[in-house]
Design an enzyme around this catalytic site. Sequence first.
Site, PDB file in Angstrom:
ATOM      1  N   ASP A 125      -1.169  -4.846  -2.826  1.00 36.21           N
ATOM      2  CA  ASP A 125      -1.428  -4.093  -1.605  1.00 36.21           C
ATOM      3  C   ASP A 125      -0.419  -4.406  -0.509  1.00 36.21           C
ATOM      4  O   ASP A 125      -0.560  -3.944   0.627  1.00 36.21           O
ATOM      5  CB  ASP A 125      -2.852  -4.332  -1.099  1.00 36.21           C
ATOM      6  CG  ASP A 125      -3.087  -5.750  -0.582  1.00 36.21           C
ATOM      7  OD1 ASP A 125      -2.351  -6.670  -0.999  1.00 36.21           O
ATOM      8  OD2 ASP A 125      -4.010  -5.937   0.230  1.00 36.21           O
TER       9      ASP A 125
ATOM     10  N   ASP B 271       0.409  -6.974   1.316  1.00 35.69           N
ATOM     11  CA  ASP B 271       0.155  -7.746   2.528  1.00 35.69           C
ATOM     12  C   ASP B 271       0.805  -9.125   2.450  1.00 35.69           C
ATOM     13  O   ASP B 271       0.645  -9.936   3.360  1.00 35.69           O
ATOM     14  CB  ASP B 271      -1.345  -7.856   2.824  1.00 35.69           C
ATOM     15  CG  ASP B 271      -2.117  -8.656   1.778  1.00 35.69           C
ATOM     16  OD1 ASP B 271      -1.541  -8.991   0.722  1.00 35.69           O
ATOM     17  OD2 ASP B 271      -3.310  -8.935   2.011  1.00 35.69           O
TER      18      ASP B 271
ATOM     19  N   SER C 299      -5.685  -6.561  -4.156  1.00 36.78           N
ATOM     20  CA  SER C 299      -4.515  -7.365  -3.818  1.00 36.78           C
ATOM     21  C   SER C 299      -3.690  -7.710  -5.057  1.00 36.78           C
ATOM     22  O   SER C 299      -3.224  -6.833  -5.770  1.00 36.78           O
ATOM     23  CB  SER C 299      -4.961  -8.608  -3.056  1.00 36.78           C
ATOM     24  OG  SER C 299      -3.876  -9.307  -2.511  1.00 36.78           O
TER      25      SER C 299
ATOM     26  N   ASP D 144       2.917  -8.024  -3.341  1.00 35.45           N
ATOM     27  CA  ASP D 144       1.780  -7.984  -4.244  1.00 35.45           C
ATOM     28  C   ASP D 144       1.215  -6.564  -4.241  1.00 35.45           C
ATOM     29  O   ASP D 144       1.801  -5.653  -3.649  1.00 35.45           O
ATOM     30  CB  ASP D 144       0.727  -9.020  -3.862  1.00 35.45           C
ATOM     31  CG  ASP D 144       0.158  -8.792  -2.469  1.00 35.45           C
ATOM     32  OD1 ASP D 144       0.795  -8.079  -1.673  1.00 35.45           O
ATOM     33  OD2 ASP D 144      -0.924  -9.335  -2.167  1.00 35.45           O
TER      34      ASP D 144
END
Length: 448
Positions: free
Chosen positions: A243, A245, A104, A241
């Site tokens: 990833d 999400d 992340s 960010d």
Amino acid sequence: MARLFGTDGVRGLANKDITAELALDLSVAVAHEMGGQGAFGGKRATAVVGRDPRASGEFLSSAVMAGFASAGVDVLDAGVLPTPAIAYLVSRMSAEMGAMLSASHNAMPDNGLKFFARGGHKLADEIEDRISERLGGEWERPTGAAVGRIRPFPRGAEFYIDHLLTSVPGRLDGLRIVIDAAHGAASAVGPEAFRRAGATVDVIGGDPDGLNINDGAGSTHLEHLQEAVRLRGADMGVAFDGDADRCLAVDANGEEIDGDQIMAILAVAMHERGQLHDDTLVATVMSNLGLIQAMEREGITVVQTAVGDRYVLEEMRAKGYSLGGEQSGHVILLDHGTTGDGVLTALALAQRVVSSGTPLHELAGVMKRLPQVLINVKGVDKTRVEGDEGVQAEVARVTEELGADGRVLLRKSGTEPVVRVMVEADTQERAQGFADALAAVVKERLAL
């Protein structure tokens, strides 16, 4: 023994905490728990696997795919895509399971593993615990034609972009936007989705090299996006960010629009269109009091959960709510996805700007953020915080003095001897003063 899975998968330093051996063993255990060979009427199970661009994801995703295939699961290798894309593709391809390699917003040396069940849903705690118990166990290995096959899945990116544009069908013609992709998983698909929607797109943080993910870029470093929006005369900016999400935004003046404000804007828009189920927004206890006050004025109920997007999602799925999220920018549009989706959130926010003809800073004015102070009180016995009379008396005193103009929240850290003291008030000075006073009492009363 410490629990292997955290609030969002398994995460740690790649090649030390998160090793190829662990990745392989976990995927074997997931395959056995989620279906594996012949568990679906003789049909071989399928897994979708993706990763963010960090270098360690190359060998870790190979290990995950090897584990699945060795357990008799066919694998679709989606390559570098956002976490929500993998969740969507698990559903789209009717796969029994999925895996995402990402840490992340963490720095590049870290990595992590997130797994999805059928439908693209995150795993429940009890399933994660059963997976952990399976690690290292004996199992019968398939041979010959019974082993799984691994195939590239380049169409996954196109499927995901089509899904985004179908979910947010409004055009963005005339909008100029800056996207900070954090040198992460949305570096390609994020800007492409906006271009296909008609927006003029400038990209920063869009050149991943395996080493630069989240490095001075993305939602944890908004200063670069703020500067770029002002210099380029853009209408708005969005930052993902690693990833993708989560999503935070910046208005034309370079002012931050956080997750609470994004949720407020989207909640009002969905409320007007009759798309906000039960006129309810789901947020966490850390969302700003200003959000709750704003939603009350708009006739929208706010249900609050524990901190963590998984708890928001659990509440949404249990009651059928359509919108929820966190101040950090994890926003869940449950009618279109099973997890927080930064690109989807950004498209919905931009579409609201265009369709309303209203600048982002004016839309964000629906709520006023109250000053918020958070103090981490370290070296204390966090288990005594609810039962200590002195601490609770101080909480009651501060709460009474604040009245309707603020609130107090004490939270125990899940991993450290720390109590988090959060105070919101009508002024920064009052919030800081009350937080300092309460933190001092917690330190004195609960010191180890």
